[in-house]
Design a protein around this motif. Structure first.
Motif, PDB file in Angstrom:
ATOM      1  N   LEU A 104      31.845  43.077  50.912  1.00  0.00           N
ATOM      2  CA  LEU A 104      31.941  41.928  52.122  1.00  0.00           C
ATOM      3  C   LEU A 104      32.661  42.163  53.222  1.00  0.00           C
ATOM      4  N   ILE A 105      33.931  42.620  53.106  1.00  0.00           N
ATOM      5  CA  ILE A 105      34.809  42.788  54.052  1.00  0.00           C
ATOM      6  C   ILE A 105      34.355  43.833  54.789  1.00  0.00           C
ATOM      7  N   TYR A 106      33.681  44.703  54.434  1.00  0.00           N
ATOM      8  CA  TYR A 106      33.458  45.992  55.148  1.00  0.00           C
ATOM      9  C   TYR A 106      32.025  45.959  55.941  1.00  0.00           C
ATOM     10  N   ASN A 107      31.168  45.240  55.154  1.00  0.00           N
ATOM     11  CA  ASN A 107      29.784  45.063  55.579  1.00  0.00           C
ATOM     12  C   ASN A 107      29.327  43.872  56.693  1.00  0.00           C
ATOM     13  N   ILE A 108      30.224  42.781  56.520  1.00  0.00           N
ATOM     14  CA  ILE A 108      30.010  41.642  57.416  1.00  0.00           C
ATOM     15  C   ILE A 108      31.032  41.652  58.344  1.00  0.00           C
ATOM     16  N   PRO A 109      30.747  41.905  59.398  1.00  0.00           N
ATOM     17  CA  PRO A 109      31.712  42.056  60.551  1.00  0.00           C
ATOM     18  C   PRO A 109      32.592  40.636  60.780  1.00  0.00           C
ATOM     19  N   ASN A 110      33.803  40.868  60.915  1.00  0.00           N
ATOM     20  CA  ASN A 110      34.938  39.649  61.475  1.00  0.00           C
ATOM     21  C   ASN A 110      35.004  38.455  60.751  1.00  0.00           C
ATOM     22  N   ILE A 111      35.063  38.748  59.159  1.00  0.00           N
ATOM     23  CA  ILE A 111      35.228  37.732  58.521  1.00  0.00           C
ATOM     24  C   ILE A 111      36.558  38.010  57.874  1.00  0.00           C
ATOM     25  N   ASN A 112      37.022  36.602  57.072  1.00  0.00           N
ATOM     26  CA  ASN A 112      38.104  36.840  56.443  1.00  0.00           C
ATOM     27  C   ASN A 112      37.763  36.147  54.925  1.00  0.00           C
ATOM     28  N   ILE A 113      38.604  36.432  53.990  1.00  0.00           N
ATOM     29  CA  ILE A 113      38.290  36.301  52.560  1.00  0.00           C
ATOM     30  C   ILE A 113      39.467  35.718  51.817  1.00  0.00           C
ATOM     31  N   LEU A 114      39.301  34.757  51.057  1.00  0.00           N
ATOM     32  CA  LEU A 114      40.528  34.160  50.119  1.00  0.00           C
ATOM     33  C   LEU A 114      40.083  34.859  48.506  1.00  0.00           C
ATOM     34  N   VAL A 115      40.771  35.287  47.971  1.00  0.00           N
ATOM     35  CA  VAL A 115      40.609  35.541  46.566  1.00  0.00           C
ATOM     36  C   VAL A 115      41.703  35.011  45.749  1.00  0.00           C
ATOM     37  N   LEU A 116      41.180  34.296  44.867  1.00  0.00           N
ATOM     38  CA  LEU A 116      42.059  33.456  43.981  1.00  0.00           C
ATOM     39  C   LEU A 116      41.962  33.863  42.554  1.00  0.00           C
ATOM     40  N   GLU A 117      43.220  34.333  42.154  1.00  0.00           N
ATOM     41  CA  GLU A 117      43.337  34.930  40.732  1.00  0.00           C
ATOM     42  C   GLU A 117      44.407  34.129  39.651  1.00  0.00           C
ATOM     43  N   ALA A 118      43.975  33.770  38.578  1.00  0.00           N
ATOM     44  CA  ALA A 118      44.877  32.945  37.704  1.00  0.00           C
ATOM     45  C   ALA A 118      45.977  33.708  37.265  1.00  0.00           C
ATOM     46  N   GLY A 119      45.663  34.938  37.085  1.00  0.00           N
ATOM     47  CA  GLY A 119      46.653  35.728  36.127  1.00  0.00           C
ATOM     48  C   GLY A 119      47.579  36.568  37.404  1.00  0.00           C
ATOM     49  N   PRO A 120      48.577  37.565  36.742  1.00  0.00           N
ATOM     50  CA  PRO A 120      49.432  38.247  37.529  1.00  0.00           C
ATOM     51  C   PRO A 120      48.821  39.394  38.454  1.00  0.00           C
ATOM     52  N   PRO A 121      49.500  40.187  39.306  1.00  0.00           N
ATOM     53  CA  PRO A 121      48.881  41.446  39.807  1.00  0.00           C
ATOM     54  C   PRO A 121      48.927  42.605  38.704  1.00  0.00           C
ATOM     55  N   ASP A 122      48.245  43.421  38.844  1.00  0.00           N
ATOM     56  CA  ASP A 122      48.139  44.306  37.937  1.00  0.00           C
ATOM     57  C   ASP A 122      49.403  45.201  37.741  1.00  0.00           C
ATOM     58  N   ILE A 123      50.195  45.217  38.569  1.00  0.00           N
ATOM     59  CA  ILE A 123      51.415  46.035  38.729  1.00  0.00           C
ATOM     60  C   ILE A 123      52.580  45.482  37.889  1.00  0.00           C
ATOM     61  N   GLN A 124      52.207  44.177  37.338  1.00  0.00           N
ATOM     62  CA  GLN A 124      53.117  43.514  36.296  1.00  0.00           C
ATOM     63  C   GLN A 124      53.346  44.178  35.065  1.00  0.00           C
ATOM     64  N   VAL A 125      52.200  44.637  34.717  1.00  0.00           N
ATOM     65  CA  VAL A 125      51.790  45.464  33.488  1.00  0.00           C
ATOM     66  C   VAL A 125      51.567  46.859  33.405  1.00  0.00           C
ATOM     67  N   ASN A 126      52.134  47.362  34.606  1.00  0.00           N
ATOM     68  CA  ASN A 126      51.630  48.576  35.146  1.00  0.00           C
ATOM     69  C   ASN A 126      51.778  49.690  33.981  1.00  0.00           C
ATOM     70  N   ASP A 127      52.763  49.790  32.813  1.00  0.00           N
ATOM     71  CA  ASP A 127      53.100  50.841  31.952  1.00  0.00           C
ATOM     72  C   ASP A 127      51.860  50.757  31.123  1.00  0.00           C
ATOM     73  N   ILE A 128      51.559  49.604  30.467  1.00  0.00           N
ATOM     74  CA  ILE A 128      50.643  49.701  29.332  1.00  0.00           C
ATOM     75  C   ILE A 128      49.253  49.564  29.861  1.00  0.00           C
ATOM     76  N   MET A 129      49.205  49.059  31.171  1.00  0.00           N
ATOM     77  CA  MET A 129      47.723  49.184  31.583  1.00  0.00           C
ATOM     78  C   MET A 129      47.315  50.349  32.133  1.00  0.00           C
ATOM     79  N   ARG A 130      48.322  51.253  32.684  1.00  0.00           N
ATOM     80  CA  ARG A 130      47.697  52.419  33.005  1.00  0.00           C
ATOM     81  C   ARG A 130      47.563  53.466  31.795  1.00  0.00           C
ATOM     82  N   SER A 131      48.088  53.105  30.765  1.00  0.00           N
ATOM     83  CA  SER A 131      48.038  54.166  29.657  1.00  0.00           C
ATOM     84  C   SER A 131      46.887  53.906  28.634  1.00  0.00           C
ATOM     85  N   PRO A 132      45.924  54.594  28.588  1.00  0.00           N
ATOM     86  CA  PRO A 132      44.594  54.513  28.021  1.00  0.00           C
ATOM     87  C   PRO A 132      45.021  54.106  26.376  1.00  0.00           C
TER      88      PRO A 132
END
Length: 615
Positions: free
Chosen positions: A58-86
């Motif tokens: 949406l941000i790249y295909n519709i000109p001049n818009i703003n978007i709010l994304v709400l996430e209940a959990g943490p950013p993925d960097i919070q669990v970077n070690d086990i998240m990145r490791s398959p």
């Protein structure tokens, strides 16, 4: 009875929580009241697979818009070690930091083998990603789309649903995919994309010797080899492709959300923007053209336009963030887009007055539109045969860093009477069983991997990919922090139990074959002779959710139990869509992360069309 140690822990937690609340109270008193409301063109609830794809498109295909994304959990960097490791996916999928912690309800139902008896489906964990990237951050990374027949079935619901047939969906699958297979042949190129933002790769290392022997046994039984489960046919045995890059997990947040966050502009550039209220709506100020992501934001309910009594017009969202209730609103032409997944999206709609009348009234919620939200819950039940390996071989199975442990798959048609599938079943191009072969011990409550160490297990994990049994979920409370009641209804239809029985019997038969039974000395965790009743007890005791819950906000005509139309707009409302796995009319025959990304990509085009057509 709680131990003294546990009680002390709980008291310590409560004391610190009270101190935190005191700080929040003091902060509220010091903070000046807001004069202006925050407005966004689009508010996306959920930064999971669908939310990440939508935000970027949406941000790249519709000109001049703003978007709010709400996430209940943490950013993925919070669990970077086990998240990145398959190899660590079994850890991350169960950690409280990144999982919603849903459990199903205990259920009794008539036995499939002897309907005069009652059997128990025990309470089981239903993992759902609560982290940026959603389930793509915590899953086993298997890249599967399902079968052509799945999407052609979606398209049979009416002429307007033809946009969801296989050819249209294939376009979206290819658009999202960046497949890194070396030297792909022309047949492979017909079905795959190489320029999308989601990286997909082949296995990095060779199979363990014991898994090579599993492939040989399968071929001897008449199971054909398949080098592309997402190609012309799904049946056969072969290796999975995974959503990885350079041997590490690659989530939809890595591919899509990261790219969306790169775009930060102001519009119009000639006007100033207001520092105190950067998201104020007005002709006299510029706005930021960007995506904002707010983690740890728990959605409470949709805000409706109370002045338009005869319509259900969504104008914003209410959510809990940093100890306070916040409200954000959509600009003219804007939309609220719910991307919470099969459980959360259904719960949010019901908390907002969209759902089954009886369940809403039981929880003192005003009914705005009666729809079968939460019904039609589908999932893939899984059940495992674990075998102990008493190896006479000099080669030991190993678990390496870049391995999820689920790399060898088999797809075949089960036998509806519970017998071992025949060769005709193996050649059927509408398989209903997916079976993983793994050198990890797998199953309910014991999914684990021993990275870089010898392993003494061989597991066959059977998954029922086209189940007939249908579950449901319902509100337990109007409290948005209380989990809903979830009833998966696994094996309510006897055919499902017999298909699972058929698959497990095939796994046992394969374990009896040399060299598994000779060189590797495998010993299954089962009695040698089992009646159908014994099999039913084993299956119900050891079944778990894949977890692939979907279809609770079904896309279908309203007269046929639909909650959203073919453009994913919620019936009886305005400015409100649902975009995630909850809209699947039927469950795809395979892992559902790739289909969810596909739906979001297609939805972005529908939203773009509708936005440009609004006056």
């Amino acid at each position: 009875m709680l131990s003294d140690f546990k009680m002390k822990e709980l008291n310590d937690d409560a004391e610190i929580r009270n101190l935190w609340l005191e700080g929040i109270h003091n902060l509220d008193q010091r903070q000046a009241p807001k004069k202006n409301k925050d407005f966004y063109d689009f508010i996306i609830v959920g930064a999971g697979t669908a939310g990440c794809v939508l935000a970027r498109e949406l941000i790249y295909n519709i000109p001049n818009i703003n978007i709010l994304v709400l996430e209940a959990g943490p950013p993925d960097i919070q669990v970077n070690d086990i998240m990145r490791s398959p190899c660590a996916f079994p850890s991350i999928i169960r950690t409280i930091e990144t999982d919603w912690g849903y459990f199903t309800e205990d259920q009794t139902m008539p036995s499939a083998v002897d309907p005069t008896k009652e059997v128990l489906n025990r309470r089981i964990h239903c993992a759902r990603g609560k982290v940026v990237g959603g389930c793509s951050t915590v899953n086993a990374m298997i890249y599967m789309r399902g079968q052509e027949a799945d999407y052609n079935l979606w398209a049979t619901q009416g002429p307007e649903y033809e946009i969801w047939d296989y050819n249209h969906c294939l376009e979206a699958f290819k658009a999202t995919e960046n497949n890194t297979r070396k030297n792909p042949d022309e047949e492979f190129k017909k079905y795959h994309g190489f320029n999308g933002l989601l990286y997909v790769q082949d296995k990095q290392n060779d199979f363990d010797d014991i898994l090579k022997d599993v492939i040989k046994i399968a071929k001897n039984l008449g199971i054909p080899y398949n080098n592309d489960f997402n190609g012309a046919r799904q049946n056969g045995i072969g290796e999975y492709q995974h959503t990885m890059k350079d041997g590490k997990r690659f989530s939809l947040a890595d591919g899509y959300l990261a790219d969306a966050l790169k775009k930060v502009e102001t519009y119009p550039p000639s006007k100033p923007f207001e520092l105190g209220s950067p998201h104020r709506l007005g002709d006299d100020v510029a706005k930021f053209v960007a995506v904002n992501v707010k983690c740890f934001s728990h959605m409470l309910n949709i805000i409706w336009d109370e002045e338009r009594k005869d319509e259900n017009v969504a104008i914003g969202v209410k959510y809990f963030y940093d100890g306070r209730v916040h409200e954000s609103f959509i600009a003219p032409k804007g939309e609220v887009i719910i991307c919470g997944g099969a459980i959360n999206s259904a719960q949010i709609l019901m908390l907002s007055g969209i759902g089954p009348k009886n369940n809403l009234e039981e929880n003192n919620i005003k009914v705005r539109k009666e729809l079968p939200v939460g019904q039609n819950l589908l999932d893939h039940p899984g059940c495992t045969i674990n075998a102990k390996v008493v190896s006479n071989s000099t080669s030991s199975p190993r678990m390496d860093y870049s391995s999820s442990g689920l790399e060898l798959g088999m797809f075949y048609k089960g036998d509806i009477t519970g017998k071992i599938p025949s060769q005709d079943n193996f050649l059927d191009e509408r398989p209903d069983i997916q079976c993983h072969a793994s050198t990890n011990s797998l199953g309910p409550g014991r999914t684990h991997a021993k990275s870089g160490k010898s392993n003494d297990a061989l597991a066959f994990v059977s998954t029922l990919n086209i189940p007939l049994s249908v579950g449901y979920l319902e509100l337990r409370s109007s409290n948005p922090f209380i989990h809903p009641r979830i009833f998966l209804n696994f094996y309510e239809k006897p055919e499902d139990l017999y298909l699972m029985m058929s698959s497990l019997k095939l796994s046992c038969e394969m374990l009896k074959q040399p060299p598994l039974s000779t060189v590797w000395g495998v010993e299954p965790n089962l009695d040698k002779e089992m009646s159908d009743e014994d099999w039913e007890k084993y299956i119900r005791k050891n079944t778990y959710s894949s977890p692939h819950p979907c279809s609770t906000v079904k896309m279908a005509p309203e007269s046929q139990g639909g909650c959203v139309n073919h453009r994913l707009q919620v019936y009886g409302t305005k400015n409100l869509r649902v975009v995630d796995a909850s809209i699947f009319p039927t469950i795809p025959a395979g892992n559902i992360n790739a289909p969810t990304a596909m739906v979001a990509w297609k939805a972005s085009r529908l939203i773009e069309e509708d936005y440009k057509n609004k006056s």
